[in-house]
Design a protein around this motif. Structure first.
Motif, PDB file in Angstrom:
ATOM      1  N   PHE A  86       1.801   3.404  -3.726  1.00  0.00           N
ATOM      2  CA  PHE A  86       1.151   4.708  -3.874  1.00  0.00           C
ATOM      3  C   PHE A  86       2.091   5.863  -3.556  1.00  0.00           C
TER       4      PHE A  86
ATOM      5  N   SER B  66      -4.697  -1.175  16.893  1.00  0.00           N
ATOM      6  CA  SER B  66      -5.827  -2.094  16.718  1.00  0.00           C
ATOM      7  C   SER B  66      -5.488  -3.480  17.230  1.00  0.00           C
TER       8      SER B  66
ATOM      9  N   ALA C  90      -9.557  -2.014  10.283  1.00  0.00           N
ATOM     10  CA  ALA C  90      -9.273  -2.289  11.697  1.00  0.00           C
ATOM     11  C   ALA C  90     -10.538  -2.146  12.534  1.00  0.00           C
TER      12      ALA C  90
ATOM     13  N   LEU D   6      -1.366   2.841  13.742  1.00  0.00           N
ATOM     14  CA  LEU D   6      -2.780   2.491  13.599  1.00  0.00           C
ATOM     15  C   LEU D   6      -2.958   0.976  13.715  1.00  0.00           C
TER      16      LEU D   6
ATOM     17  N   ILE E 112     -12.838  -5.179  12.093  1.00  0.00           N
ATOM     18  CA  ILE E 112     -12.305  -6.351  12.808  1.00  0.00           C
ATOM     19  C   ILE E 112     -12.517  -6.202  14.306  1.00  0.00           C
TER      20      ILE E 112
ATOM     21  N   ILE F  91       0.829  -1.214   0.000  1.00  0.00           N
ATOM     22  CA  ILE F  91       0.000   0.000   0.000  1.00  0.00           C
ATOM     23  C   ILE F  91       0.858   1.256   0.000  1.00  0.00           C
TER      24      ILE F  91
ATOM     25  N   LEU G 241       3.797   8.208   5.322  1.00  0.00           N
ATOM     26  CA  LEU G 241       2.731   7.872   6.275  1.00  0.00           C
ATOM     27  C   LEU G 241       3.056   6.628   7.086  1.00  0.00           C
TER      28      LEU G 241
ATOM     29  N   ILE H 134      -7.341   1.404   5.843  1.00  0.00           N
ATOM     30  CA  ILE H 134      -6.742   0.618   6.932  1.00  0.00           C
ATOM     31  C   ILE H 134      -7.533   0.833   8.210  1.00  0.00           C
ATOM     32  N   GLY H 135      -7.873   2.098   8.472  1.00  0.00           N
ATOM     33  CA  GLY H 135      -8.639   2.408   9.689  1.00  0.00           C
ATOM     34  C   GLY H 135      -9.972   1.691   9.693  1.00  0.00           C
TER      35      GLY H 135
ATOM     36  N   SER I 130      -4.629   9.294  -2.593  1.00  0.00           N
ATOM     37  CA  SER I 130      -4.295   7.902  -2.282  1.00  0.00           C
ATOM     38  C   SER I 130      -3.949   7.754  -0.810  1.00  0.00           C
ATOM     39  N   ALA I 131      -3.305   8.818  -0.248  1.00  0.00           N
ATOM     40  CA  ALA I 131      -2.963   8.771   1.177  1.00  0.00           C
ATOM     41  C   ALA I 131      -4.220   8.673   2.013  1.00  0.00           C
TER      42      ALA I 131
ATOM     43  N   ILE J 268       3.427   6.734  -0.707  1.00  0.00           N
ATOM     44  CA  ILE J 268       3.112   7.470   0.525  1.00  0.00           C
ATOM     45  C   ILE J 268       3.882   6.894   1.715  1.00  0.00           C
TER      46      ILE J 268
ATOM     47  N   SER K 240      -5.980   5.210   1.444  1.00  0.00           N
ATOM     48  CA  SER K 240      -5.307   4.048   2.022  1.00  0.00           C
ATOM     49  C   SER K 240      -5.363   4.073   3.539  1.00  0.00           C
ATOM     50  N   LEU K 241      -5.053   5.222   4.148  1.00  0.00           N
ATOM     51  CA  LEU K 241      -5.091   5.279   5.608  1.00  0.00           C
ATOM     52  C   LEU K 241      -6.513   5.083   6.123  1.00  0.00           C
TER      53      LEU K 241
END
Lengths: 193, 273
Positions: free
Chosen positions: A67, A83, B15, A79, B18, A63, A72, B11-12, B3-4, A69, B7-8
């Motif tokens: 991309f 989780s 999570a 993150l 789940i 990812i 990040l 993912i969040g 895209s940032a 990034i 993607s973030l």
């Protein structure tokens, strides 16, 4: 095969995450009053480190990099780790309320534990492959658990020893940690790098 | 940029899903009685009950380990509500209040040195046992005032801590925070107290404090059952408290270190009896 062996020995003994890299000192000082809780914490960290290594590796190479990034990385990794720790907390609370109580606040503190984030970042920095990352994670966690159990064992005995009043409690624990770290320096040079 | 965010965000979201599923699967049963009890508790998390906060107390009551009357700040009203929730009878414990057993303020007690350090009792105590010549007296910097969650303690203008018996809920936070151990818990019904905490011999006490206990035992001689003298310091034996006898012993005290709080608080205090 030799490479994998070097990774394992290096992570457990030579570059022990706690005693040589000085990561994860919070649970190291906080949860090592008893050997039982130290083992429990070590197990929790092992699980979190391993799964975190897998997931963060996948995120980095599938990812973040595609991309463009990569900047990040820190946020994304935290993150994921947060989780995971939340998941582990839920499981432990359900399966072993006793362990949950004894770990107390230190369980959610694994989230911001530099050892876990450090492991994830080191995996990327050293450029390990998927399998090597997993192995490194398990070995690092084993090293972490080893350091915790050793410390807990020593602290349990120091509890019963005649320590001077001004050293009782945390001061002698820190001195012990320093001495343990010194001892582990004996492993330096065991493997190249 | 996009895209940032995606993607973030992705993912969040992943999570979150789940964790949501896991929360359902690994849900821990919480007894509804626990929530109900938590509602009626004062919420000060003072720990007087001996459990970690109001949450810990609620859990222990439901488990049958804690005595509902242990919540001293809650008093009778909380006890009755808990009893109602648990379906048991309310048996109240004797209310206790804290008392600072010292009357040695700046006017009455001497200092052994001038203290210019941090104005907390804990810090002062660390420097050669505090600026007061008396080893047990109140230092008056107000660590107890800061610790009291109910605002029941004041420091008089002359530097003596005094506790309001009506506001005190018996949570014992002041007792644990005082480095001098000059605050003790007493039954609320007992109003006569020996206000001295020094075990030094008479002549030594007289040198550094006008109202200290010199261990003359006159109080005990006049009221045998109510007073006890232990190592040159008298104290009221609260188990065998009798108000008339206590007052009789109080009259005989040569240094006036015994006080009846029903008649008035120590000099300088703004509290009314």
């Amino acid at each position: 095969m030799g490479d994998l062996f070097v990774i394992v020995v290096s992570a457990i003994l030579v570059n022990n995450f706690v005693l040589a890299r000085f990561l994860g000192l919070c649970p190291f000082m906080g949860v090592t009053k008893k050997v039982d809780t130290a083992v429990g914490m070590g197990a929790a960290v092992t699980f979190v480190m391993t799964v975190a290594a897998i997931v963060t590796w996948v995120i980095q190479y599938f990812i973040l990099m595609p991309f463009g990034i990569e900047y990040l990385q820190t946020i994304a990794f935290i993150l994921v780790i947060a989780s995971l720790v939340q998941l582990v907390e839920m499981v432990i609370q359900k399966t072993s309320p006793v362990l949950y109580q004894s770990l107390g606040i230190f369980l959610p503190l694994i989230t911001t534990n530099c050892a876990v984030l450090g492991l994830a970042v080191l995996n990327i920095q050293t450029g390990y492959s998927f399998l090597e990352s997993i192995l490194f994670a398990i070995a690092a966690a084993v090293g972490f658990t080893l350091a915790m159990v050793l410390m807990a064992g020593i602290r349990e005995r120091v509890e019963l020893a005649p320590v001077p009043k001004c050293f009782q409690g945390l001061p002698i624990a820190f001195i012990t940690a320093g001495l343990l770290s010194l001892a582990f320096m004996g492993f330096a040079g065991l493997v190249k790098g | 940029m996009i895209s940032a965010v995606i993607s973030l965000g992705g993912i969040g979201l992943g999570a979150a899903i789940i964790l949501g599923l896991a929360a359902k699967k690994f849900a821990v049963e919480v007894d509804p009685k626990e929530e109900a009890i938590l509602e009626v508790l004062p919420g000060a998390n003072c720990g007087a009950c001996g459990y970690p906060g109001c949450g810990g107390f609620a859990k222990a009551v439901v488990a049958g380990e804690a005595d509902p009357s242990s919540c001293t700040p809650g008093g009778k009203s909380v006890l009755e509500k808990i009893a109602e929730i648990m379906g048991v009878e309310a048996v109240a414990a004797e209310p206790t209040v804290a008392v600072v057993i010292c009357q040695g303020d700046n006017q009455k007690a001497q200092d052994k040195y001038r203290y210019l350090g941090i104005k907390t009792c804990a810090s002062a105590q660390m420097l050669a046992g505090g600026p007061k010549a008396c080893p047990g007296g109140c230092l008056g910097f107000g660590d107890c005032v800061a610790a009291c969650p109910f605002g029941a303690i004041e420091i008089t203008a002359e530097g003596l801590a005094v506790i309001d018996r009506e506001k005190c809920t018996g949570c014992k936070k002041c007792v644990s925070v005082c480095p001098r151990k000059v605050i003790i818990m007493t039954p609320k019904s007992a109003t006569v107290h020996v206000l001295c905490n020094s075990h030094d011999k008479g002549p030594a006490v007289k040198k550094y404090c006008q109202v200290g206990c010199i261990g003359c035992m006159l109080c005990k001689k006049n009221a045998e059952e109510v007073y006890a003298v232990d190592n040159f310091l008298a104290h009221v034996t609260y188990d065998t408290y009798d108000h008339e006898k206590a007052k009789a012993g109080m009259e005989k005290c040569p240094t006036k270190c015994i006080r009846d709080f029903a008649e008035g608080y120590p000099e300088g205090s703004t509290f009314q009896s």
